[in-house]
Design a protein around this motif. Structure first.
Motif, PDB file in Angstrom:
ATOM      1  N   VAL A 195       0.813  -1.212   0.000  1.00 35.57           N
ATOM      2  CA  VAL A 195       0.000   0.000   0.000  1.00 35.57           C
ATOM      3  C   VAL A 195       0.850   1.268   0.000  1.00 35.57           C
ATOM      4  N   ARG A 196       2.073   1.190   0.466  1.00 36.61           N
ATOM      5  CA  ARG A 196       2.928   2.383   0.449  1.00 36.61           C
ATOM      6  C   ARG A 196       3.191   2.834  -0.978  1.00 36.61           C
ATOM      7  N   ASP A 197       3.305   1.872  -1.896  1.00 38.10           N
ATOM      8  CA  ASP A 197       3.550   2.216  -3.296  1.00 38.10           C
ATOM      9  C   ASP A 197       2.347   2.883  -3.945  1.00 38.10           C
ATOM     10  N   LEU A 198       1.175   2.764  -3.329  1.00 40.76           N
ATOM     11  CA  LEU A 198      -0.041   3.345  -3.892  1.00 40.76           C
ATOM     12  C   LEU A 198      -0.166   4.823  -3.578  1.00 40.76           C
ATOM     13  N   LYS A 199       0.696   5.315  -2.709  1.00 43.98           N
ATOM     14  CA  LYS A 199       0.776   6.729  -2.366  1.00 43.98           C
ATOM     15  C   LYS A 199      -0.582   7.332  -1.967  1.00 43.98           C
ATOM     16  N   PRO A 200      -1.229   6.741  -0.978  1.00 41.05           N
ATOM     17  CA  PRO A 200      -2.461   7.352  -0.459  1.00 41.05           C
ATOM     18  C   PRO A 200      -2.131   8.621   0.317  1.00 41.05           C
ATOM     19  N   GLU A 201      -3.148   9.385   0.619  1.00 39.55           N
ATOM     20  CA  GLU A 201      -2.931  10.606   1.410  1.00 39.55           C
ATOM     21  C   GLU A 201      -2.511  10.297   2.834  1.00 39.55           C
ATOM     22  N   GLY A 202      -2.881   9.094   3.322  1.00 37.90           N
ATOM     23  CA  GLY A 202      -2.496   8.704   4.665  1.00 37.90           C
ATOM     24  C   GLY A 202      -2.260   7.214   4.769  1.00 37.90           C
ATOM     25  N   LEU A 203      -1.413   6.824   5.722  1.00 37.14           N
ATOM     26  CA  LEU A 203      -1.136   5.424   6.024  1.00 37.14           C
ATOM     27  C   LEU A 203      -1.200   5.245   7.535  1.00 37.14           C
ATOM     28  N   ILE A 204      -1.763   4.114   7.979  1.00 35.16           N
ATOM     29  CA  ILE A 204      -1.735   3.809   9.410  1.00 35.16           C
ATOM     30  C   ILE A 204      -1.297   2.368   9.617  1.00 35.16           C
ATOM     31  N   GLY A 205      -0.512   2.168  10.678  1.00 40.17           N
ATOM     32  CA  GLY A 205      -0.079   0.834  11.048  1.00 40.17           C
ATOM     33  C   GLY A 205      -0.870   0.265  12.209  1.00 40.17           C
TER      34      GLY A 205
END
Length: 219
Positions: A195-205
């Motif tokens: 999902v990091r490669d999808l470059k969303p506006e936000g990421l949560i772990g």
């Protein structure tokens, strides 16, 4: 109203165990072994046909016609044991309730058939937490078509221009991009996408991080 729309499978809950079990019941019904293992969790979240195709690819003599024949049997098996292994990710429902307490509307937009999604959430005791629930068959279109997201927001009583999608796959990311809305993707789901490669506006772990990211992106 500010609206937070969640994907279900792989985002709020890990449903892969029950999905794999349903697919394996179909294989056993044909006299085969269990053809899927926990290592196939990512495929489970791509739907029943994807699981059947993967299983049949590991044996000879079965093609797309058998996928079509077994699909309803898979759905029936899943409906009978829909929450045996399914668990919410840590902090998921706490995060949902915290958003509601802060004045957000919350809803679900999933590519799981609506009746199955309703049954699962009811069985888990949380259906009433969500103002709207739309599934793959609720409309003539489904994610990544933006209308699936838009109609979910409308039925929840929210405003599209103050909405955000929380998901775990390229389908969710494409939905948000097609809708012109931001997305937050979870990094802990069992899907195959990085999902990091999808470059969303936000990421949560972890869901502990969700509230702050939602506030940053839609206020």
């Amino acid at each position: 109203m500010r609206t937070v729309v969640f994907d279900l499978d792989g985002t709020l809950a890990d449903t892969s165990g029950d999905l794999l079990a349903a697919a394996n019941s179909c294989f056993r019904g044909l006299g085969l072994d269990d053809l899927l293992t926990p290592a196939d969790r990512g495929t489970a979240l791509k739907g029943g046909r994807a699981m059947l195709r993967l299983g049949f690819s590991r044996v000879t003599g079965y093609g797309e016609d058998e996928v079509d024949r077994q699909y309803q049997a898979l759905l029936d098996a899943y409906a009978l044991a829909i929450d045996t292994h399914t668990v919410f990710y840590p902090g998921a429902m706490e995060a949902v309730r915290a958003l509601k307490d802060d004045g957000y509307v919350v809803a679900i937009c999933t590519n799981k058939p609506e009746a199955l999604a309703h049954t699962l959430l009811t069985s888990l005791g949380v259906r009433d937490e969500f103002a709207a629930l739309l599934g793959a068959d609720s409309l003539p279109v489904r994610k990544p078509d933006p209308e699936h997201l838009f109609e979910t927001v409308r039925r929840a009583g929210g405003h599209i221009d103050k909405s955000i999608l929380i998901g775990d796959t390229v389908t969710d990311r494409d939905t948000s991009k097609n809708a012109g809305r931001p997305s937050i993707l979870v990094t802990f789901g069992p899907g195959d996408d990085d999902v990091r490669d999808l470059k969303p506006e936000g990421l949560i772990g972890h869901f502990d991080e969700l509230h702050g990211e939602v506030r940053r992106l839609i206020g």
